[in-house]
Scaffold this active site. Structure first.
Site, PDB file in Angstrom:
ATOM      1  N   ASP A  22       0.814  -1.216   0.000  1.00 17.36           N
ATOM      2  CA  ASP A  22       0.000   0.000   0.000  1.00 17.36           C
ATOM      3  C   ASP A  22       0.851   1.271   0.000  1.00 17.36           C
ATOM      4  OD1 ASP A  22      -2.285  -1.506  -0.022  1.00 17.36           O
ATOM      5  OD2 ASP A  22      -2.588  -1.431   2.163  1.00 17.36           O
ATOM      6  N   VAL A  23       1.952   1.248   0.772  1.00 20.58           N
ATOM      7  CA  VAL A  23       2.812   2.439   0.812  1.00 20.58           C
ATOM      8  C   VAL A  23       3.430   2.688  -0.563  1.00 20.58           C
ATOM      9  CG1 VAL A  23       4.848   3.491   1.855  1.00 20.58           C
ATOM     10  CG2 VAL A  23       3.284   2.141   3.266  1.00 20.58           C
ATOM     11  N   ASP A 247      10.000  52.099  10.006  1.00 18.65           N
ATOM     12  CA  ASP A 247      10.560  52.662  11.227  1.00 18.65           C
ATOM     13  C   ASP A 247      11.174  51.560  12.078  1.00 18.65           C
ATOM     14  OD1 ASP A 247       9.734  55.228  10.596  1.00 18.65           O
ATOM     15  OD2 ASP A 247       7.835  55.051  11.668  1.00 18.65           O
ATOM     16  N   LYS A 269      13.191  56.401  13.756  1.00 17.78           N
ATOM     17  CA  LYS A 269      13.286  57.490  14.720  1.00 17.78           C
ATOM     18  C   LYS A 269      13.276  56.907  16.120  1.00 17.78           C
ATOM     19  CE  LYS A 269      10.677  60.609  11.690  1.00 17.78           C
ATOM     20  NZ  LYS A 269      10.486  59.586  10.649  1.00 17.78           N
ATOM     21  N   GLY A 301       2.250  50.217  15.308  1.00 19.99           N
ATOM     22  CA  GLY A 301       0.970  50.669  15.860  1.00 19.99           C
ATOM     23  C   GLY A 301       0.018  51.115  14.781  1.00 19.99           C
ATOM     24  N   ASP A 302      -0.642  52.239  15.020  1.00 22.14           N
ATOM     25  CA  ASP A 302      -1.582  52.827  14.067  1.00 22.14           C
ATOM     26  C   ASP A 302      -0.976  54.116  13.528  1.00 22.14           C
ATOM     27  OD1 ASP A 302      -4.717  52.964  13.205  1.00 22.14           O
ATOM     28  OD2 ASP A 302      -3.914  54.960  13.599  1.00 22.14           O
ATOM     29  N   MET A 382       5.694  56.648  24.504  1.00 21.43           N
ATOM     30  CA  MET A 382       7.012  57.298  24.507  1.00 21.43           C
ATOM     31  C   MET A 382       7.243  58.100  25.787  1.00 21.43           C
ATOM     32  SD  MET A 382       6.902  58.511  20.498  1.00 21.43           S
ATOM     33  CE  MET A 382       5.170  59.000  20.614  1.00 21.43           C
ATOM     34  N   GLY A 411       5.581  45.210  24.158  1.00 22.56           N
ATOM     35  CA  GLY A 411       4.259  44.607  24.247  1.00 22.56           C
ATOM     36  C   GLY A 411       3.885  43.802  23.025  1.00 22.56           C
TER      37      GLY A 411
END
Length: 473
Positions: A22-23, A247, A269, A301-302, A382, A411
């Site tokens: 089968d294999v 960034d 930055k 982030g946003d 910050m 975080g």
């Protein structure tokens, strides 16, 4: 990388499988799909393999394996239940520099069979280098649900245009931009509906009327660091961009997801260290877009919450540059959630204020009287360097020195740290624990809930890619 991933053309090429059960049958089925010239060697064969020989599809050699059986083959597969025979096959192939695979014996494999997502002619192969085949299969199951079946016919269609497109566009970048316009056009939907003749006509028209490339800037929020928090749109645009302007706050794991051949420009930055002035960053975005490039301006982030996205978009508008804005999970939301700190809670805080501790020079002073009110949460971006002043101003304007605080460093990332204490201890905690940016300060009664609600890093997590297939919406 333990194995080099390659796709091998086996049309009428000699392949040997040692085994008749089968294999061996399963491996034979996979090899035959690639139209190989297949021979099997074994003392006996299962009924299905005998049927394949009767159909003229395979050649069966009914005999015990001997070393000379591997002569003349480019690939050899050992698929027996006898470890000694499998080892003999491996040794015979290795001595003759023939690629060999011993089923379920990864150390004896010079090539391996990946899990396959088949959208012929598009083939996606997934491998764990033989270390975790069940995991590879789970990933394949996920991809099966995500990749539509019309991808195969679409690939067939565009393949018919490759030579025409190459003649029409001399440079690789121009060809790639043309194909990206095709894949964003109605050609795809027509193929999906089965209207391949209409799709052909539309593609032909696009090739004739190709407009000059038009630059565009994608202002994308990357979230606080965990790549699984990226939005789908962010990931799509990161994969389409010619240039990525980024960034320091964008994590390495997220940068690994941008398109491999995209140009990367760092305009990072840090507090007190602006490697590229904001004004120059604005100019770079305009210049690249005016060159007809698709530019992904990716920010931690946003982009519209302490990300200077508004300033950059204003400059784009002034120069008539097309743009899109993709919001991201801001640090306050991401870091507080991963720290187990609800920003609002009926028993502790009825309001939330987002504050930056790094204001523009000669900017307006913060309204400390408003910020010091009780029963509200302050999320301070910050704020590490200005923590002594933040503590002093809040206490001076009425915030209790015993007010709970939490410092969330890195975080949502695997190296996340959460340090808790009181407002009176804020700058001391930062100095004692040598807190580095990026870090978010959470000040307010809700910070006391960290010990009760902490979850990230405290117990095994089920990652989204490893969820059962039934969990896919």
């Amino acid at each position: 990388m333990q194995y080099l991933p390659i796709f091998t053309k086996l049309d009428n090429k000699p392949v040997l499988i040692v085994g008749g059960g089968d294999v061996a049958l399963r491996k034979a089925s996979a090899v035959l799909k690639a139209r190989a010239k297949l021979t099997l060697v074994a003392p006996s064969f299962c009924e299905q393999l005998q049927t394949l020989q009767q159909q003229g599809t395979v050649t069966l050699v009914e005999a015990p394996f001997s070393d000379n059986h591997v002569e003349g083959f480019m690939l050899v597969i050992a698929a027996t239940d006898n470890d000694e025979v499998n080892a003999q096959v491996h040794q015979a192939a290795e001595q003759r520099n023939i690629f060999v695979n011993v089923v379920d014996d990864q150390p004896k494999c010079s090539f391996i069979f990946p899990s396959i997502v088949d959208r012929n002619p598009v083939t996606i192969a997934i491998s764990s280098a033989g270390t975790a085949p069940v995991l590879a299969r789970r990933l394949r199951e996920k991809l099966e649900t995500l990749i539509p079946h019309h991808i195969g016919p679409l690939a067939d269609l565009v393949g018919r245009f490759r030579s025409q497109v190459k003649s029409r566009f001399a440079h690789f970048a121009d060809r790639r931009q043309f194909w990206e316009r095709v894949f964003d056009s109605n050609v795809v939907s027509e193929v999906q509906k089965g209207n391949e003749d209409e799709a052909y006509q539309q593609l032909q028209q696009m090739l004739t009327d190709t407009p000059a490339p038009q630059g565009e800037v994608y202002v994308v929020g990357a979230g606080p660091g965990d790549p699984e928090l990226l939005t789908l749109k962010a990931l799509q645009l990161m994969q389409q961009a010619d240039v990525v302007v980024y960034d320091y706050l964008v994590s390495n794991e997220i940068m690994e997801l941008v398109r491999r051949d995209a140009d990367l420009i760092c305009v990072g930055k840090r507090a007190g260290d602006h490697s590229v002035a904001q004004e120059r960053t604005n100019e770079i975005l305009v210049e690249l877009a005016q060159q007809g490039k698709k530019v992904c301006r990716i920010k931690g982030g946003d982009p519209f919450i302490y990300g200077r996205g508004g300033e950059e978009v204003q400059v784009l508008v002034e120069h008539g540059v097309k743009y899109q804005i993709v919001p991201g999970i801001t640090a306050a939301a991401g870091c507080s959630a991963y720290a187990g700190i609800p920003l609002t809670h009926r028993d502790y805080a009825q309001s939330i204020q987002f504050v930056t501790g790094h204001c523009k020079k000669d900017g307006q002073e913060l309204d400390w009287q408003s910020l010091a009110k009780p029963n509200q949460t302050l999320a301070i971006y910050m704020g590490v360097l200005k923590s002594p002043d933040i503590k002093a101003q809040l206490i001076e304007h009425g915030r209790a020195p015993s007010t709970p605080v939490a410092i969330v460093e890195n975080g949502t990332r695997k190296e996340q740290r959460v340090i808790t204490g009181t407002l009176q201890q804020l700058d001391e905690l930062i100095h004692q624990h040598q807190v580095q940016s990026p870090a978010l300060l959470i000040i307010g009664e809700v910070a006391s809930l960290h010990q009760q609600l902490a979850w990230f890093g405290t117990k095994p997590q089920i990652s989204s890619f490893a969820q059962p297939i039934t969990d896919v919406a």
